[in-house]
Design a protein around this motif. Sequence first.
Motif, PDB file in Angstrom:
ATOM      1  N   ALA A 254       0.831  -1.209   0.000  1.00  0.00           N
ATOM      2  CA  ALA A 254       0.000   0.000   0.000  1.00  0.00           C
ATOM      3  C   ALA A 254       0.858   1.248   0.000  1.00  0.00           C
ATOM      4  O   ALA A 254       0.557   2.237  -0.688  1.00  0.00           O
ATOM      5  N   ALA A 255       1.952   1.227   0.781  1.00  0.00           N
ATOM      6  CA  ALA A 255       2.860   2.376   0.826  1.00  0.00           C
ATOM      7  C   ALA A 255       3.522   2.588  -0.531  1.00  0.00           C
ATOM      8  O   ALA A 255       3.713   3.728  -0.969  1.00  0.00           O
ATOM      9  N   LYS A 256       3.888   1.512  -1.204  1.00  0.00           N
ATOM     10  CA  LYS A 256       4.521   1.633  -2.511  1.00  0.00           C
ATOM     11  C   LYS A 256       3.540   2.161  -3.556  1.00  0.00           C
ATOM     12  O   LYS A 256       3.915   2.943  -4.435  1.00  0.00           O
ATOM     13  N   ILE A 257       2.279   1.734  -3.462  1.00  0.00           N
ATOM     14  CA  ILE A 257       1.261   2.281  -4.358  1.00  0.00           C
ATOM     15  C   ILE A 257       1.057   3.761  -4.082  1.00  0.00           C
ATOM     16  O   ILE A 257       0.900   4.561  -4.997  1.00  0.00           O
ATOM     17  N   GLY A 258       1.057   4.135  -2.797  1.00  0.00           N
ATOM     18  CA  GLY A 258       0.948   5.541  -2.428  1.00  0.00           C
ATOM     19  C   GLY A 258      -0.396   5.935  -1.851  1.00  0.00           C
ATOM     20  O   GLY A 258      -0.695   7.128  -1.772  1.00  0.00           O
ATOM     21  N   VAL A 259      -1.207   4.951  -1.421  1.00  0.00           N
ATOM     22  CA  VAL A 259      -2.500   5.273  -0.816  1.00  0.00           C
ATOM     23  C   VAL A 259      -2.329   5.528   0.679  1.00  0.00           C
ATOM     24  O   VAL A 259      -1.410   5.008   1.310  1.00  0.00           O
ATOM     25  N   GLY A 260      -3.252   6.321   1.246  1.00  0.00           N
ATOM     26  CA  GLY A 260      -3.127   6.680   2.653  1.00  0.00           C
ATOM     27  C   GLY A 260      -4.058   5.940   3.580  1.00  0.00           C
ATOM     28  O   GLY A 260      -3.961   6.079   4.807  1.00  0.00           O
ATOM     29  N   ILE A 261      -5.000   5.148   3.022  1.00  0.00           N
ATOM     30  CA  ILE A 261      -5.989   4.451   3.837  1.00  0.00           C
ATOM     31  C   ILE A 261      -6.106   3.005   3.352  1.00  0.00           C
ATOM     32  O   ILE A 261      -6.240   2.751   2.156  1.00  0.00           O
ATOM     33  N   VAL A 262      -6.051   2.064   4.297  1.00  0.00           N
ATOM     34  CA  VAL A 262      -6.255   0.646   3.997  1.00  0.00           C
ATOM     35  C   VAL A 262      -7.397   0.137   4.864  1.00  0.00           C
ATOM     36  O   VAL A 262      -7.348   0.232   6.091  1.00  0.00           O
ATOM     37  N   LEU A 263      -8.433  -0.402   4.216  1.00  0.00           N
ATOM     38  CA  LEU A 263      -9.591  -0.953   4.905  1.00  0.00           C
ATOM     39  C   LEU A 263      -9.599  -2.464   4.743  1.00  0.00           C
ATOM     40  O   LEU A 263      -9.363  -2.970   3.643  1.00  0.00           O
ATOM     41  N   SER A 264      -9.878  -3.185   5.821  1.00  0.00           N
ATOM     42  CA  SER A 264      -9.898  -4.641   5.753  1.00  0.00           C
ATOM     43  C   SER A 264     -11.020  -5.191   6.608  1.00  0.00           C
ATOM     44  O   SER A 264     -11.410  -4.588   7.610  1.00  0.00           O
ATOM     45  N   LYS A 265     -11.516  -6.352   6.220  1.00  0.00           N
ATOM     46  CA  LYS A 265     -12.523  -7.022   7.050  1.00  0.00           C
ATOM     47  C   LYS A 265     -11.861  -7.895   8.109  1.00  0.00           C
ATOM     48  O   LYS A 265     -12.543  -8.473   8.946  1.00  0.00           O
ATOM     49  N   SER A 266     -10.512  -7.958   8.064  1.00  0.00           N
ATOM     50  CA  SER A 266      -9.785  -8.827   8.980  1.00  0.00           C
ATOM     51  C   SER A 266      -8.857  -8.019   9.878  1.00  0.00           C
ATOM     52  O   SER A 266      -8.977  -6.794   9.981  1.00  0.00           O
TER      53      SER A 266
END
Length: 275
Positions: free
Chosen positions: A219-231
């Motif tokens: 996610a950091a390499k892609i450059g997004v600031g928010i990660v949402l997970s069901k786990s």
Amino acid sequence: MGDEETTNGFVLNRHKVIRYLDHQWSETDDDIAVEYPLTIVVDGEEFATMVCTPTHLEELVYGFLASEGLIRYANEVLSLSIDESRGYAYVVLKNKKTINKDYYSKRFIGSCCGKSRQFYFKNDVRTARTVMSRTQITVEQCFARMKEMQEQSRDFLVSGGVHNAAMCTPEGLIIARTDIGRHNALDKIFGYCLQNRVKPSDKLIVFSGRISSEVLLKAAKIGVGIVLSKSAPSTLALDLADELGITTVGFIRGSSLNIYTHPERIADTHNNTRS
């Protein structure tokens, strides 16, 4: 193995199984996720072999090369050809690089801004960057985006053997990708962004599986600031998320969720921004 079929672009195999249910045995067919080995050859040299789901392979290769630090932009690839029958992807870069395999295979512990930052590979030091995104999302949007991703993922409902990831804005889903490897699903999203010149800094990732350190680094390499997970997240993932400026939200199920890092990006519709 039975007949191969495609469902929403995802390859499944039908396999005969003996099922036990309610004290009864029966013979039936089940859908099994396909594992496909893909070897990436860069400038005539074998670079890596991954086990993946055989869909969106060009996106996967572009995203993987960017994750590994071999490219930053899609136009740095002079040519890419995929021999699906043999499981090879042949890449020619505009600027030929000498690949030091130790650089991509040894754990590195470095120091950044006075803190001890731990990475699995040396190239992570260069490719995982601190995220400065100011994008915010409400809790209601968190639930809505998770629901959208799950509704897109018929392959998971059929086989139960894959990971799903989606890139979204707070208002809606942009693309969803499926793969037997959680990191491959994210590399496909990365490749899509490169090929289509999608700006990731105001987007977010929605993910079906556990937030591991590997997922967080992707996610950091892609450059997004928010990660949402069901786990759930791992401890190392949260350490990295805290330092790299990424908001992690887990256990998004029903009407509940947990915010683990950088809660300032989760806006409450009643109380403005959480503190």
